[in-house]
Scaffold this motif. Sequence first.
Motif, PDB file in Angstrom:
ATOM      1  N   TRP A 450       0.854  -1.184   0.000  1.00  0.00           N
ATOM      2  CA  TRP A 450       0.000   0.000   0.000  1.00  0.00           C
ATOM      3  C   TRP A 450       0.892   1.237   0.000  1.00  0.00           C
ATOM      4  O   TRP A 450       2.006   1.202   0.517  1.00  0.00           O
ATOM      5  CB  TRP A 450      -0.900   0.016   1.240  1.00  0.00           C
ATOM      6  CG  TRP A 450      -1.906  -1.089   1.258  1.00  0.00           C
ATOM      7  CD1 TRP A 450      -3.181  -1.045   0.793  1.00  0.00           C
ATOM      8  CD2 TRP A 450      -1.710  -2.422   1.755  1.00  0.00           C
ATOM      9  NE1 TRP A 450      -3.805  -2.267   0.966  1.00  0.00           N
ATOM     10  CE2 TRP A 450      -2.917  -3.124   1.558  1.00  0.00           C
ATOM     11  CE3 TRP A 450      -0.642  -3.086   2.347  1.00  0.00           C
ATOM     12  CZ2 TRP A 450      -3.080  -4.458   1.918  1.00  0.00           C
ATOM     13  CZ3 TRP A 450      -0.787  -4.410   2.710  1.00  0.00           C
ATOM     14  CH2 TRP A 450      -2.001  -5.080   2.496  1.00  0.00           C
ATOM     15  N   TRP A 452       2.432   4.764   1.221  1.00  0.00           N
ATOM     16  CA  TRP A 452       2.801   5.140   2.591  1.00  0.00           C
ATOM     17  C   TRP A 452       2.824   6.666   2.678  1.00  0.00           C
ATOM     18  O   TRP A 452       3.674   7.318   2.085  1.00  0.00           O
ATOM     19  CB  TRP A 452       4.169   4.578   2.928  1.00  0.00           C
ATOM     20  CG  TRP A 452       4.469   4.448   4.399  1.00  0.00           C
ATOM     21  CD1 TRP A 452       4.183   5.330   5.380  1.00  0.00           C
ATOM     22  CD2 TRP A 452       5.130   3.351   5.030  1.00  0.00           C
ATOM     23  NE1 TRP A 452       4.615   4.869   6.593  1.00  0.00           N
ATOM     24  CE2 TRP A 452       5.199   3.652   6.407  1.00  0.00           C
ATOM     25  CE3 TRP A 452       5.673   2.153   4.575  1.00  0.00           C
ATOM     26  CZ2 TRP A 452       5.807   2.794   7.334  1.00  0.00           C
ATOM     27  CZ3 TRP A 452       6.266   1.311   5.496  1.00  0.00           C
ATOM     28  CH2 TRP A 452       6.337   1.623   6.853  1.00  0.00           C
ATOM     29  N   VAL A 466      -3.193   1.354   4.902  1.00  0.00           N
ATOM     30  CA  VAL A 466      -3.400  -0.086   4.707  1.00  0.00           C
ATOM     31  C   VAL A 466      -4.905  -0.341   4.740  1.00  0.00           C
ATOM     32  O   VAL A 466      -5.542  -0.332   5.795  1.00  0.00           O
ATOM     33  CB  VAL A 466      -2.677  -0.910   5.791  1.00  0.00           C
ATOM     34  CG1 VAL A 466      -2.883  -2.399   5.558  1.00  0.00           C
ATOM     35  CG2 VAL A 466      -1.183  -0.575   5.800  1.00  0.00           C
ATOM     36  N   TRP A 475       0.220   2.723   8.442  1.00  0.00           N
ATOM     37  CA  TRP A 475       1.578   2.215   8.616  1.00  0.00           C
ATOM     38  C   TRP A 475       2.167   2.854   9.875  1.00  0.00           C
ATOM     39  O   TRP A 475       1.657   3.857  10.378  1.00  0.00           O
ATOM     40  CB  TRP A 475       2.457   2.609   7.425  1.00  0.00           C
ATOM     41  CG  TRP A 475       2.189   1.912   6.127  1.00  0.00           C
ATOM     42  CD1 TRP A 475       1.652   2.465   5.005  1.00  0.00           C
ATOM     43  CD2 TRP A 475       2.487   0.552   5.804  1.00  0.00           C
ATOM     44  NE1 TRP A 475       1.587   1.526   3.998  1.00  0.00           N
ATOM     45  CE2 TRP A 475       2.099   0.347   4.459  1.00  0.00           C
ATOM     46  CE3 TRP A 475       3.047  -0.518   6.507  1.00  0.00           C
ATOM     47  CZ2 TRP A 475       2.250  -0.880   3.818  1.00  0.00           C
ATOM     48  CZ3 TRP A 475       3.201  -1.745   5.866  1.00  0.00           C
ATOM     49  CH2 TRP A 475       2.799  -1.911   4.540  1.00  0.00           C
ATOM     50  N   CYS A 505       6.573  -2.782   8.508  1.00  0.00           N
ATOM     51  CA  CYS A 505       7.012  -3.461   7.290  1.00  0.00           C
ATOM     52  C   CYS A 505       8.386  -4.058   7.550  1.00  0.00           C
ATOM     53  O   CYS A 505       8.924  -3.973   8.655  1.00  0.00           O
ATOM     54  CB  CYS A 505       7.038  -2.506   6.093  1.00  0.00           C
ATOM     55  SG  CYS A 505       8.462  -1.400   6.072  1.00  0.00           S
TER      56      CYS A 505
END
Length: 656
Positions: A450, A452, A466, A475, A505
């Motif tokens: 996705w 950011w 997200v 995020w 992540c």
Amino acid sequence: MSLASDLVAADRGNVEMIVECAATLDETDRPGDPRLIDVVLVGQHPLEHRLSVQLVELKRWSMVTRVEHATAELLYVEGMGAKKHPALQLREYFEAFTSDKGPLYGSDFECGGFAYLHNATDSSARPLTDVDAPTGVYAPVYTGDRREELLADLRTHFAPEGSAAAAESLMRRMGLRNTPLLDAMIWSEGLDTVFTLRGRQKTVADHILNAAERVLPSSTHPALFPDEQRVIFLVTGGAGTGKSAIGLQVKAELEGQGRTVKYASGSRAFNGALQEHVGYGDREFRETFTYFSSFVTPPDPLLDVLICDEAHRLRDRSTSRFWKPEDQGTQPQVDELLDASRLTVFFLDEGQSVRPNEVGTVGLIKDAGQRRGARVVEYGLREQYRCGGSDAYIRWVRGLLGVTDEVLDPWTPDGLMHIEVAETPAELEDIIRTEALAGASARMVAGYCWPWTKPLGEERRLEDDVRIGDWHRPWNADSESFCENDAPPSKIWSVHENGLGQIGCVYTAQGLEWDWCGVIMGEDMVRRDGRWVFNRGKDRKDPESDAKRVARPGSFDPKVKAGSVDDQEFARLVRHAYHVLMTRASRATVLYSTDEETRDHLRRLVGPVEIHGLRPTWQNLPQEARVPHLPRPRRGRRSRRNRGQPGPQEPELRLF
């Protein structure tokens, strides 16, 4: 598994099973593959109320005959050829398991063993039980005909209750329940004993410390090497093999000797967690942790030792768009690091390289050392202690992702790691939040699938980037400071209590671990017609919010754009990223894929979830396992003592 069914039938379903268990604590001391016991049954003795252990050799043999002119110790197995009597193998396991290097040493225990051939009958396997067969507490043999005898003996060896506590005690002795890295460092309170290293870990650490004594001068003796001589230690090993444990222990001991040491990394998340969580309020301690890019200009005077963790993240050059032209690096980054100290230690795992500009390899470092005439000493670490110490789980993840050629079989619970597949992202989040609120450490992570968005407005609001159906989460903050609702900056998202609601992540999770980890697989890696397919994403602008949204599902990682890597390299980096994400948990991994076909694939491989007492939730854990995670220290300078001085006695700490 037949043995598990038999335990339930014997009313001993709570007896713990450890699958593929190493026979001693230091199997790396032996050449070749480690001795792995098929199953170790752990519980409490019904009469003596002490630790009760049975070592089990499982055989699928259905027909066993003698080898001509041989004793009952040498057998012929149909379709497999000549084999030794399983009691001989169990004798070796028993002697190792109960030796002074074994996990039972120093404890009050009963230990025995048996072979189980559930496919065989007494008549088809008679040589195993003849009068001249091996004898001992490890020598019983049970066939399908002897199932009732096995059930009775299981009741004799194990009480109906108390197995969970007994197993937790044994697994701690075996180093399978390890103190998390940050907890261990906080617990050490700056002392020179941080971790209990074992096997190959201790060997590597001792050799580095011995080399420092020879290479570096002290107040009592000169260096044995010329001043211009450089020494490089190059230590390789997969995720969880103890690289950071060795590095941090060596750093602590050398600092205790008065040496100048810095600990460098290419990971902002790893350094940030150490600096902000462990070294909170101690500027001197925090400044000993730095980055690979901090040595464009060599320190004056040179450091005694520079420890470079996650050296697979080395860059070609030390550069930044925020630096002036004259501050940019002009030589390879590895050369800058070698110029900074007399002794340099590199820890790396080439399988964890997740960016195309990460150039750290064994060959790169060895070539740089040869250009300087340095002495390069190589070590390889094999045994891993992350993911509950479950080698089976590590192999399963590698097979799932195709990182290696590991054979992919459906997951078989091994008592060390738990896997389950969530049906929705909300279910995944509910599991993770429940465990975190109960006392476990837990985080949600995802593939970079996705866009950011940086914090918005003066209030520094986090956009819910997200987005999976009606489920929207941000995020972790792309920020150096706290944001709205006290959302922490990315570098401490992994350890700050307010980081629970955000998604991490690979770049903010690498090098760290939690008890429970929820992993969201996006559409950068999906299953199609029995193989993995890799996709790059495309974004669009949302007219209402001006935020970027997904127009075409796939990867949005700016580091692996089509212009920077080809399709083959893109697939390799995506696999490696998910390998990192799926190896962050020490007790349980919860998987969810946004793609239905991929989710079906995961369900088939993971199997149904056994809820009743078998999930390692905080509530299901025995009291011995509910060790609370430590808060970051209060402000104030951390005390440090010299090596060899007496200090407070702390509980023994083990680390992956």
